[in-house]
Design an enzyme around this catalytic site. Structure first.
Site, PDB file in Angstrom:
ATOM      1  N   GLU A 154      -3.646  -1.358   6.630  1.00  0.00           N
ATOM      2  CA  GLU A 154      -4.875  -0.545   6.641  1.00  0.00           C
ATOM      3  C   GLU A 154      -6.070  -1.362   7.106  1.00  0.00           C
ATOM      4  O   GLU A 154      -6.873  -0.920   7.934  1.00  0.00           O
ATOM      5  CB  GLU A 154      -5.167   0.006   5.239  1.00  0.00           C
ATOM      6  CG  GLU A 154      -4.270   1.160   4.844  1.00  0.00           C
ATOM      7  CD  GLU A 154      -4.516   1.562   3.401  1.00  0.00           C
ATOM      8  OE1 GLU A 154      -4.768   2.735   3.152  1.00  0.00           O
ATOM      9  OE2 GLU A 154      -4.459   0.697   2.503  1.00  0.00           O
ATOM     10  N   SER A 206      -2.558  -0.634  -7.436  1.00  0.00           N
ATOM     11  CA  SER A 206      -3.785   0.078  -7.750  1.00  0.00           C
ATOM     12  C   SER A 206      -4.235  -0.342  -9.143  1.00  0.00           C
ATOM     13  O   SER A 206      -3.404  -0.589 -10.023  1.00  0.00           O
ATOM     14  CB  SER A 206      -3.515   1.581  -7.723  1.00  0.00           C
ATOM     15  OG  SER A 206      -4.471   2.249  -8.519  1.00  0.00           O
ATOM     16  N   LYS A 213       1.551   2.768  -7.827  1.00  0.00           N
ATOM     17  CA  LYS A 213       1.152   2.604  -6.422  1.00  0.00           C
ATOM     18  C   LYS A 213       1.495   1.240  -5.845  1.00  0.00           C
ATOM     19  O   LYS A 213       1.407   0.219  -6.504  1.00  0.00           O
ATOM     20  CB  LYS A 213      -0.375   2.804  -6.294  1.00  0.00           C
ATOM     21  CG  LYS A 213      -0.816   4.187  -6.597  1.00  0.00           C
ATOM     22  CD  LYS A 213      -0.825   5.079  -5.377  1.00  0.00           C
ATOM     23  CE  LYS A 213      -1.824   4.622  -4.383  1.00  0.00           C
ATOM     24  NZ  LYS A 213      -2.902   5.518  -4.143  1.00  0.00           N
ATOM     25  N   HIS A 249       4.095  14.484  18.924  1.00  0.00           N
ATOM     26  CA  HIS A 249       3.139  15.248  18.103  1.00  0.00           C
ATOM     27  C   HIS A 249       3.336  14.983  16.605  1.00  0.00           C
ATOM     28  O   HIS A 249       3.034  15.840  15.776  1.00  0.00           O
ATOM     29  CB  HIS A 249       3.254  16.757  18.354  1.00  0.00           C
ATOM     30  CG  HIS A 249       3.293  17.122  19.800  1.00  0.00           C
ATOM     31  ND1 HIS A 249       2.170  17.388  20.543  1.00  0.00           N
ATOM     32  CD2 HIS A 249       4.337  17.215  20.665  1.00  0.00           C
ATOM     33  CE1 HIS A 249       2.513  17.665  21.786  1.00  0.00           C
ATOM     34  NE2 HIS A 249       3.823  17.548  21.899  1.00  0.00           N
TER      35      HIS A 249
END
Ligand code: ARG
Length: 470
Positions: free
Chosen positions: A292, A279, A285, A158
């Site tokens: 992704e 970024s 970042k 979970h």
């Protein structure tokens, strides 16, 4: 040969330009030119062997087909969409080169068995390439697993911290997925590598063909059993897409973990610079764009599978032009899967894990709570009671911002008198892992055994991944 259509005997009037654009497939199927030419050469040789053509005619055709191939490879070939597809383009140019004998090539053949043969060869080749990518992927994972047999991290259910596991065990779970994929491909090949040549349009042919000879020359494993099935079956594409969909799903799940683990809140992983991007606005970042995108691209592959199912579901026997729509999706999927596998295999080999952060994560997640419950059971308590007591101690530790192992013996005894000094050994994470000796479990020895099996498997399969085509 004139510039008229090859099938225009019964037609009059010019085909509408829009219709031509709508129906032609050259842009897509020209990527099969190698398979198309190989099939034609095998067909010509078989025709000569069966006395349908003379040896000399077959030689002229084979030679001419080789010239067509080199023209294509040198970029000198002019692809004409008015010739509809790769088959007609190749045959038309062949006839220009060798003259009238070129018109004999199509004896005892139809584009229906021809396109099925070309596509089967193409799919089989791509499946081999996926297998090679999977092999690399499995190797990358097993190298990392070998290096992290002692590295502990929280195992999750979970997405909540559950029990300690070794990083090797976690990575080897993916090895099992990719191994299954590899085996799925091996199985799928049995149905892909079947030659449809000789089925002709749908009913077979009156010429004394030898389909087994043609199939053997091309490296197919078997010959079709039913001509109507041979020209209309596209299960082999569906299966290829299904296998691809499963692999992309596995890659996508792995990507999801890489994305989570590289998040500073987890901090289990540093993405190698070559596989991350920055970024344009936030200087701190480091974005996990590669995983992704891979996760995102999995959607397209699943879409291609569903699209083909939908194309096929209502088709009556035998060939229908709808079948021309079987190619784009597979080609797109292949491009996506092949590059995904190669990128992920390379990336896996250079992932840098942070065992220290993993260890710290275990502490905050009470990963040894099951150990405490088991300890209490060993002291004679029924499991349900042990569970309840452990829950109370977890709440106590949580209040104090401590791990269970940081509670003093007095505090522990305050909740259950059966707890003794030996509890600390039971709460040790390393010991918790070591105790899970069941074969396939996360115990160190069990993981060592799994690793050996994987290494053996990699060695076994090494040769079969080197390439080779139908
Ligand atoms: N371009 C066609 C396809 O991909 C080749 C077969 C055409 N056959 C026909 N009878 N029109 O399916």
């Amino acid at each position: 040969m004139t510039d008229k259509k090859m099938w225009d005997g019964r037609f009059s009037g010019e085909i509408d330009e829009l219709v031509l654009d709508y129906t032609e497939s050259t842009e897509v199927d020209r990527c099969f030119y190698k398979q198309d030419i190989a099939c034609s050469k095998a067909h010509a040789r078989m025709l000569a062997r069966q006395g349908v053509l003379t040896e000399e005619e077959a030689e002229q055709l084979v030679h001419g087909l080789d010239r067509v191939r080199s023209e294509i490879e040198q970029g000198a070939f002019v692809w004409r969409k008015d010739l509809e597809d790769v088959h007609m383009n190749v045959e038309h140019r062949l006839t220009e080169l060798v003259g009238k004998v070129g018109q004999k090539l199509h004896t005892g053949r139809s584009r229906n068995d021809q396109v099925a043969a070309d596509f089967r060869m193409y799919v089989s080749e791509k499946l081999e390439s996926w297998s090679a990518g999977l092999w690399q992927m499995i190797r990358g994972l097993s190298l990392q697993a070998g290096a992290h047999q002692e590295t502990l991290l929280p195992g999750y259910t979970h997405l909540q911290p559950a029990q300690p596991v070794t990083l090797a065990q976690h990575l080897l779970a993916y090895v099992q997925m990719f191994k299954r994929d590899f085996e799925r491909i091996e199985d799928c090949q049995k149905r892909v590598r079947v030659s449809p040549l000789g089925a002709a349009a749908l009913a077979g042919t009156t010429y004394p063909l030898d389909p087994a000879f043609t199939a053997a020359q091309l490296g197919f494993d078997r010959v079709f059993a039913n001509s109507m099935d041979a020209v209309s079956d596209r299960d082999f594409v569906l299966e290829g897409l299904f296998v691809a969909g499963v692999i992309m799903n596995h890659l996508s799940r792995f990507c999801e973990e890489l994305i989570l683990w590289s998040n500073p809140n987890f901090g289990f992983l540093r993405l190698p610079d070559g596989f991350a991007t920055g970024s344009s606005i936030m200087p701190q970042k480091k974005n996990p764009d590669v995983p992704e995108l891979m996760r995102g691209k999995a959607g397209q592959v699943l879409g291609d599978l569903v699209a083909l199912f939908t194309v096929l579901k209502g088709l009556p026997l035998t060939y229908n032009r709808d079948l021309q729509e079987d190619k784009q999706g597979f080609i797109r999927t292949d491009k996506c899967l092949d590059s995904s596998l190669r990128i992920m295999a390379a990336m896996t080999k250079v992932l840098v894990f942070d065992p220290d952060r993993m260890r710290r994560a275990m502490k905050s997640g009470f990963l040894n709570a099951t150990e405490l419950a088991d300890y209490l059971v060993h002291k004679g308590l029924p499991f349900r009671e042990a569970h309840r007591i452990t829950g109370r101690l977890v709440a106590l530790a949580e209040d104090k911002g401590l791990g269970l192992e940081d509670l003093g013996l007095k505090e522990l005894k305050g909740v259950s008198r059966v707890i003794d000094e030996d509890v600390y050994a039971a709460l040790d994470y390393q010991a918790a892992v070591a105790r899970r000796k069941v074969p396939g479990g996360t115990g160190f020895e069990a993981v060592g055994f799994q690793l050996k099996e994987v290494e053996k498997w990699l060695e076994d399969k090494k040769g079969s991944c080197a390439g080779g085509s139908v």
